[in-house]
Design an enzyme around this catalytic site. Structure first.
Site, PDB file in Angstrom:
ATOM      1  N   PRO A  79       0.798  -1.224   0.000  1.00  0.00           N
ATOM      2  CA  PRO A  79       0.000   0.000   0.000  1.00  0.00           C
ATOM      3  C   PRO A  79       0.833   1.277   0.000  1.00  0.00           C
ATOM      4  CG  PRO A  79      -0.130  -1.123   2.118  1.00  0.00           C
ATOM      5  CD  PRO A  79       0.523  -2.080   1.162  1.00  0.00           C
ATOM      6  N   ASN A  80       0.325   2.235  -0.760  1.00  0.00           N
ATOM      7  CA  ASN A  80       0.870   3.592  -0.876  1.00  0.00           C
ATOM      8  C   ASN A  80       2.159   3.672  -1.694  1.00  0.00           C
ATOM      9  OD1 ASN A  80      -1.208   4.851   0.801  1.00  0.00           O
ATOM     10  ND2 ASN A  80      -0.259   3.724   2.469  1.00  0.00           N
ATOM     11  N   ARG A 120       4.847  10.825  -2.930  1.00  0.00           N
ATOM     12  CA  ARG A 120       4.584  10.618  -1.516  1.00  0.00           C
ATOM     13  C   ARG A 120       5.823  10.963  -0.683  1.00  0.00           C
ATOM     14  NH1 ARG A 120       4.691   4.568   1.146  1.00  0.00           N
ATOM     15  NH2 ARG A 120       3.997   5.204   3.201  1.00  0.00           N
ATOM     16  N   TYR A 148      10.974   9.112   0.749  1.00  0.00           N
ATOM     17  CA  TYR A 148      10.925   8.048  -0.260  1.00  0.00           C
ATOM     18  C   TYR A 148      11.510   8.436  -1.624  1.00  0.00           C
ATOM     19  CZ  TYR A 148       7.821   5.903   3.172  1.00  0.00           C
ATOM     20  OH  TYR A 148       7.311   5.360   4.324  1.00  0.00           O
ATOM     21  N   ALA A 164       3.113  -0.668   4.916  1.00  0.00           N
ATOM     22  CA  ALA A 164       2.677  -0.731   6.317  1.00  0.00           C
ATOM     23  C   ALA A 164       2.183  -2.119   6.713  1.00  0.00           C
ATOM     24  CB  ALA A 164       1.589   0.308   6.565  1.00  0.00           C
ATOM     25  N   HIS A 195       4.178  -4.377   9.106  1.00  0.00           N
ATOM     26  CA  HIS A 195       4.122  -4.251  10.564  1.00  0.00           C
ATOM     27  C   HIS A 195       2.838  -4.825  11.160  1.00  0.00           C
ATOM     28  CE1 HIS A 195       7.322  -1.597   9.384  1.00  0.00           C
ATOM     29  NE2 HIS A 195       6.479  -0.749   8.816  1.00  0.00           N
ATOM     30  N   ASP A 251       2.273 -15.562   6.471  1.00  0.00           N
ATOM     31  CA  ASP A 251       1.874 -16.957   6.225  1.00  0.00           C
ATOM     32  C   ASP A 251       1.943 -17.301   4.743  1.00  0.00           C
ATOM     33  OD1 ASP A 251       1.450 -17.525   8.885  1.00  0.00           O
ATOM     34  OD2 ASP A 251      -0.738 -17.413   8.786  1.00  0.00           O
ATOM     35  N   GLU A 295      12.965  -9.160   1.810  1.00  0.00           N
ATOM     36  CA  GLU A 295      12.167  -8.009   2.246  1.00  0.00           C
ATOM     37  C   GLU A 295      12.949  -6.720   1.996  1.00  0.00           C
ATOM     38  OE1 GLU A 295      11.129  -8.371   6.375  1.00  0.00           O
ATOM     39  OE2 GLU A 295      10.402  -6.298   6.528  1.00  0.00           O
ATOM     40  N   ILE A 337      12.465   0.993   1.620  1.00  0.00           N
ATOM     41  CA  ILE A 337      13.177   2.138   1.044  1.00  0.00           C
ATOM     42  C   ILE A 337      13.803   2.981   2.154  1.00  0.00           C
ATOM     43  CG2 ILE A 337      12.827   4.278  -0.268  1.00  0.00           C
ATOM     44  CD1 ILE A 337      10.441   2.686  -1.641  1.00  0.00           C
ATOM     45  N   SER A 338      13.008   3.239   3.186  1.00  0.00           N
ATOM     46  CA  SER A 338      13.504   4.054   4.302  1.00  0.00           C
ATOM     47  C   SER A 338      14.109   3.140   5.372  1.00  0.00           C
ATOM     48  CB  SER A 338      12.346   4.862   4.898  1.00  0.00           C
ATOM     49  OG  SER A 338      11.375   3.993   5.473  1.00  0.00           O
ATOM     50  N   ARG A 363      12.906   5.245  12.420  1.00  0.00           N
ATOM     51  CA  ARG A 363      11.617   5.950  12.389  1.00  0.00           C
ATOM     52  C   ARG A 363      10.768   5.553  13.608  1.00  0.00           C
ATOM     53  NH1 ARG A 363       9.140   5.341   6.566  1.00  0.00           N
ATOM     54  NH2 ARG A 363       7.821   7.029   7.368  1.00  0.00           N
ATOM     55  N   ARG A 404       7.248   0.947  13.405  1.00  0.00           N
ATOM     56  CA  ARG A 404       7.853   0.430  12.160  1.00  0.00           C
ATOM     57  C   ARG A 404       9.022  -0.517  12.435  1.00  0.00           C
ATOM     58  NH1 ARG A 404       5.451   3.815   8.240  1.00  0.00           N
ATOM     59  NH2 ARG A 404       5.023   5.855   9.118  1.00  0.00           N
TER      60      ARG A 404
END
Ligand code: DQA
Length: 141
Positions: free
Chosen positions: A10-11, A18, A23, A75, A78, A85, A96, A99-100, A105, A109
């Site tokens: 998402p996002n 954004r 990012y 997100a 988290h 699963d 995994e 980017i940040s 943070r 997170r």
């Protein structure tokens, strides 16, 4: 030819617009062209969704047939035991990516449900993290 699935959650469709101080200024679709040029010997499959179930469906659909998964679940990293699963269920190894630097943070997170299901993690190196993850999967899987 190896096939690697890159999944953005998402996002991440808003990359470039954004929070650019976190990012960056580049859209993922533009970055993907650079990535494809760097890896002419791999078929990169790209999927982005803002919906948890769609991310899981894509992992199920391709995760038994491809050579690796690069996942930035945004997100959902988290919160989502269900995506964790799904990664456990399929045979393709996953890396995994964030980017940040999530550890620099907010504390919410700092925990990832996905990390334990992944071969490795690339965090905080910007879009280059995707390239590093693809390189690992190309050379090792
Ligand atoms: C992110 C970090 C997450 O905490 C956040 O919710 C995102 C992006 C990253 O790539 O840095 O959407 O996964």
């Amino acid at each position: 030819m190896k096939q690697i699935l890159i999944i953005n959650g998402p996002n991440l469709n808003l990359l470039g617009k954004r929070e650019p101080t976190i990012y960056g200024n580049r859209s993922f679709v533009e970055y993907l062209e650079t990535l494809e040029a760097k890896f002419p010997d791999v078929q990169l499959r790209y999927f982005q969704s803002n919906h948890e179930g769609e991310l899981i469906d894509k992992i199920h659909e391709l995760g038994f047939d491809i050579d690796g998964i690069v996942i930035n679940a945004g997100a959902y990293t988290h919160t989502s035991i269900a995506i964790a699963d799904a990664l456990s269920a399929v045979t393709a190894p996953a890396i995994e990516v964030h980017i940040s630097n999530v550890h620099a943070r907010e504390s919410f997170r700092h925990h990832s449900y996905l990390s334990a299901k992944c071969k490795g993690i690339v965090v905080g190196l910007g879009l280059m993290g995707y390239e590093m993850a693809v390189r690992y999967l190309m050379d090792n899987e």
